[in-house]
Design a protein around this motif. Structure first.
Motif, PDB file in Angstrom:
ATOM      1  N   LEU A   1      -6.551   8.097  -5.434  1.00  0.00           N
ATOM      2  CA  LEU A   1      -5.598   9.205  -5.407  1.00  0.00           C
ATOM      3  C   LEU A   1      -4.856   9.255  -4.080  1.00  0.00           C
ATOM      4  N   SER A   2      -5.574   8.932  -3.007  1.00  0.00           N
ATOM      5  CA  SER A   2      -4.933   8.895  -1.692  1.00  0.00           C
ATOM      6  C   SER A   2      -3.850   7.829  -1.649  1.00  0.00           C
ATOM      7  N   PHE A   3      -4.121   6.675  -2.263  1.00  0.00           N
ATOM      8  CA  PHE A   3      -3.127   5.601  -2.294  1.00  0.00           C
ATOM      9  C   PHE A   3      -1.901   6.010  -3.106  1.00  0.00           C
ATOM     10  N   LEU A   4      -2.143   6.630  -4.261  1.00  0.00           N
ATOM     11  CA  LEU A   4      -1.030   7.032  -5.108  1.00  0.00           C
ATOM     12  C   LEU A   4      -0.128   8.037  -4.409  1.00  0.00           C
ATOM     13  N   SER A   5      -0.727   8.910  -3.613  1.00  0.00           N
ATOM     14  CA  SER A   5       0.062   9.942  -2.953  1.00  0.00           C
ATOM     15  C   SER A   5       0.869   9.392  -1.783  1.00  0.00           C
ATOM     16  N   ASN A   6       0.346   8.321  -1.138  1.00  0.00           N
ATOM     17  CA  ASN A   6       1.049   7.788   0.042  1.00  0.00           C
ATOM     18  C   ASN A   6       0.642   6.336   0.295  1.00  0.00           C
ATOM     19  N   PRO A   7       1.289   5.360  -0.375  1.00  0.00           N
ATOM     20  CA  PRO A   7       0.930   3.946  -0.161  1.00  0.00           C
ATOM     21  C   PRO A   7       1.219   3.478   1.262  1.00  0.00           C
ATOM     22  N   GLN A   8       2.187   4.102   1.922  1.00  0.00           N
ATOM     23  CA  GLN A   8       2.535   3.700   3.291  1.00  0.00           C
ATOM     24  C   GLN A   8       1.376   3.939   4.246  1.00  0.00           C
ATOM     25  N   GLN A   9       0.577   4.971   3.976  1.00  0.00           N
ATOM     26  CA  GLN A   9      -0.575   5.273   4.832  1.00  0.00           C
ATOM     27  C   GLN A   9      -1.633   4.188   4.738  1.00  0.00           C
ATOM     28  N   LEU A  10      -1.867   3.673   3.525  1.00  0.00           N
ATOM     29  CA  LEU A  10      -2.838   2.590   3.359  1.00  0.00           C
ATOM     30  C   LEU A  10      -2.332   1.316   4.026  1.00  0.00           C
ATOM     31  N   TRP A  11      -1.021   1.078   3.981  1.00  0.00           N
ATOM     32  CA  TRP A  11      -0.441  -0.114   4.616  1.00  0.00           C
ATOM     33  C   TRP A  11      -0.663  -0.100   6.127  1.00  0.00           C
ATOM     34  N   THR A  12      -0.454   1.030   6.758  1.00  0.00           N
ATOM     35  CA  THR A  12      -0.572   1.126   8.215  1.00  0.00           C
ATOM     36  C   THR A  12      -2.008   1.319   8.689  1.00  0.00           C
ATOM     37  N   SER A  13      -2.949   1.454   7.747  1.00  0.00           N
ATOM     38  CA  SER A  13      -4.343   1.671   8.155  1.00  0.00           C
ATOM     39  C   SER A  13      -4.976   0.423   8.726  1.00  0.00           C
ATOM     40  N   GLY A  14      -4.279  -0.713   8.612  1.00  0.00           N
ATOM     41  CA  GLY A  14      -4.792  -1.949   9.210  1.00  0.00           C
ATOM     42  C   GLY A  14      -5.601  -2.768   8.231  1.00  0.00           C
ATOM     43  N   GLY A  15      -5.669  -4.067   8.492  1.00  0.00           N
ATOM     44  CA  GLY A  15      -6.452  -4.951   7.644  1.00  0.00           C
ATOM     45  C   GLY A  15      -5.593  -5.641   6.608  1.00  0.00           C
ATOM     46  N   ILE A  16      -5.693  -6.962   6.574  1.00  0.00           N
ATOM     47  CA  ILE A  16      -4.895  -7.744   5.640  1.00  0.00           C
ATOM     48  C   ILE A  16      -5.255  -7.425   4.193  1.00  0.00           C
ATOM     49  N   THR A  17      -6.525  -7.053   3.945  1.00  0.00           N
ATOM     50  CA  THR A  17      -6.950  -6.740   2.577  1.00  0.00           C
ATOM     51  C   THR A  17      -6.218  -5.514   2.044  1.00  0.00           C
ATOM     52  N   ASN A  18      -6.150  -4.454   2.853  1.00  0.00           N
ATOM     53  CA  ASN A  18      -5.438  -3.247   2.431  1.00  0.00           C
ATOM     54  C   ASN A  18      -3.963  -3.528   2.176  1.00  0.00           C
ATOM     55  N   LYS A  19      -3.370  -4.355   3.012  1.00  0.00           N
ATOM     56  CA  LYS A  19      -1.951  -4.676   2.849  1.00  0.00           C
ATOM     57  C   LYS A  19      -1.706  -5.443   1.545  1.00  0.00           C
ATOM     58  N   LYS A  20      -2.601  -6.370   1.216  1.00  0.00           N
ATOM     59  CA  LYS A  20      -2.461  -7.109  -0.038  1.00  0.00           C
ATOM     60  C   LYS A  20      -2.616  -6.181  -1.243  1.00  0.00           C
ATOM     61  N   ILE A  21      -3.517  -5.174  -1.132  1.00  0.00           N
ATOM     62  CA  ILE A  21      -3.695  -4.205  -2.214  1.00  0.00           C
ATOM     63  C   ILE A  21      -2.406  -3.420  -2.438  1.00  0.00           C
ATOM     64  N   VAL A  22      -1.768  -3.000  -1.341  1.00  0.00           N
ATOM     65  CA  VAL A  22      -0.511  -2.256  -1.447  1.00  0.00           C
ATOM     66  C   VAL A  22       0.556  -3.088  -2.155  1.00  0.00           C
ATOM     67  N   LEU A  23       0.664  -4.363  -1.794  1.00  0.00           N
ATOM     68  CA  LEU A  23       1.674  -5.227  -2.396  1.00  0.00           C
ATOM     69  C   LEU A  23       1.442  -5.397  -3.896  1.00  0.00           C
ATOM     70  N   LYS A  24       0.185  -5.524  -4.298  1.00  0.00           N
ATOM     71  CA  LYS A  24      -0.117  -5.764  -5.706  1.00  0.00           C
ATOM     72  C   LYS A  24       0.058  -4.505  -6.557  1.00  0.00           C
TER      73      LYS A  24
END
Length: 376
Positions: free
Chosen positions: A338-361
């Protein structure tokens, strides 16, 4: 030769006495080794690991158990991530696991500061990390250990299957935290994925760039500063936020799915029990055939079948145990989603290549095109 307790002579009586002492000492050594091995075998059969603790564990005395292995942090978490990463497909090969372990500051390296493929293989093939003990050269078959496993036996089995499959192409070393958009952003002129690189100026300072490397493209080798491209991408993410209506709809969908999960769990539990009963039946049949057979080759084949069935049974029992555990509340289970759905940009800037790949997918249906003289 001189000794404070023995006089070495050259006569027959002295040599006889010397040989008898040596023979007696040898007997004591061999007897002590036999007794030690028997005690170690008994500990193994009981599920304890009587040898020095493997990497990621340490021995700890517990009342009524003696020395038991317990996870040693932060190594235990690093090894768990490596095993789960290979099982899930995050890492495709043993070499990638070795590079991951090498990147961890707390993981021990050799004198060259490297983690060898052999070291990675020892971790990936050691069943102790699944919470089981085994020592084939002592005829100690696989059994549940008294120590806490870092991963499930099912995960360990997946790791072995992936190690046996050598058809995977290793992930490039330059796909890293430095260039998270590599392979995702396309060149608008030719439609091919942008590559990336580090460039060193005359002053020795390094600069990061994305570029198109296709020779027939108008933008061939015309670099785009990494900060410019990724900055525009982050600006794009800030504009991607669902409306309140859409967010509420997604939340309701999650809740309905959570309610349906109870019925699914009941059906899954019944299915696991049926499979366990079938495994028990097959094992009993193979045991009866071993008793009545006199062919060594046939007996070995049946024994292998029984071993495979026992491993399958362990996986099923783990699944059943997980299914009977109390589920966490809905809010905690879906908090990250739910946190991701509300603000994907926050997950992107949280650091970590894994989180960034999740955002892209999860955010984009397809890859993005970049106009070199414009924007995404």
């Amino acid at each position: 030769m001189e000794s404070p307790t023995t006089v070495f002579g050259t006569d027959s009586d002295s040599r006889f006495f010397e040989n008898m002492q040596a023979l007696n000492a040898q007997h004591h050594r061999e007897k002590n080794a036999e007794q030690t091995k028997k005690r170690q075998q008994a500990r193994l059969v009981s599920g304890y690991w009587p040898f020095p603790a493997t990497l990621g564990y340490r021995h700890e005395r517990k009342p009524g158990h003696g020395k038991v292995m317990v996870p040693q942090e932060p190594l235990a978490s690093i090894i768990r991530e490596a095993l789960e990463g290979l099982a899930s497909g995050r890492f495709q090969t043993q070499a990638e696991v070795a590079r991951f372990l090498e990147s961890e500051l707390d993981f021990p390296k050799n004198r060259f500061g490297k983690v060898t493929h052999e070291a990675a293989n020892r971790i990936l093939t050691r069943v102790l990390y699944a919470g089981y003990v085994e020592k084939a050269d002592w005829n100690i078959s696989l059994c549940k250990g008294k120590h806490e496993g870092l991963v499930s036996f099912e995960t360990f089995q997946k790791v072995q299957e992936r190690l046996a499959d050598n058809s995977k192409v290793p992930v490039r070393k330059d796909v890293s935290q430095d260039f998270p958009l590599r392979g995702f952003v396309l060149c608008n002129d030719c439609g091919r994925p942008l590559t990336s690189c580090w460039s060193k100026s005359k002053t020795g300072k390094k600069h990061a760039y994305y570029m198109c490397y296709f020779k027939g493209c108008e933008s061939h080798r015309k670099s785009i500063p990494r900060d410019k491209l990724e900055g525009e991408f982050e600006e794009l993410l800030t504009t991607i936020q669902p409306s309140e209506t859409m967010f509420s709809l997604a939340q309701d969908m999650f809740k309905r799915a959570w309610g349906m999960q109870t019925e699914i769990d009941k059906a899954f539990k019944a299915s696991i029990k049926r499979q366990l009963a079938e495994i028990e039946k097959k094992t009993s049949i193979f045991l009866d055939r071993i008793v009545t057979s006199s062919n060594t080759t046939v007996i070995e084949t049946y024994e292998k079948q029984i071993t495979d069935l026992e491993k399958e049974k362990m996986v099923m029992e783990e699944k059943l145990a997980k299914n009977t555990k109390t589920k966490r509340p809905f809010d905690k289970m879906f908090e990250l989603a739910l946190s991701f759905l509300s603000n994907p940009q926050q997950l992107w800037t949280s650091g970590g290549i894994t989180n960034k790949k999740i955002v892209l997918k999860l955010t984009f249906e397809d890859k993005l095109a970049y106009f070199r003289n414009g924007k995404l």
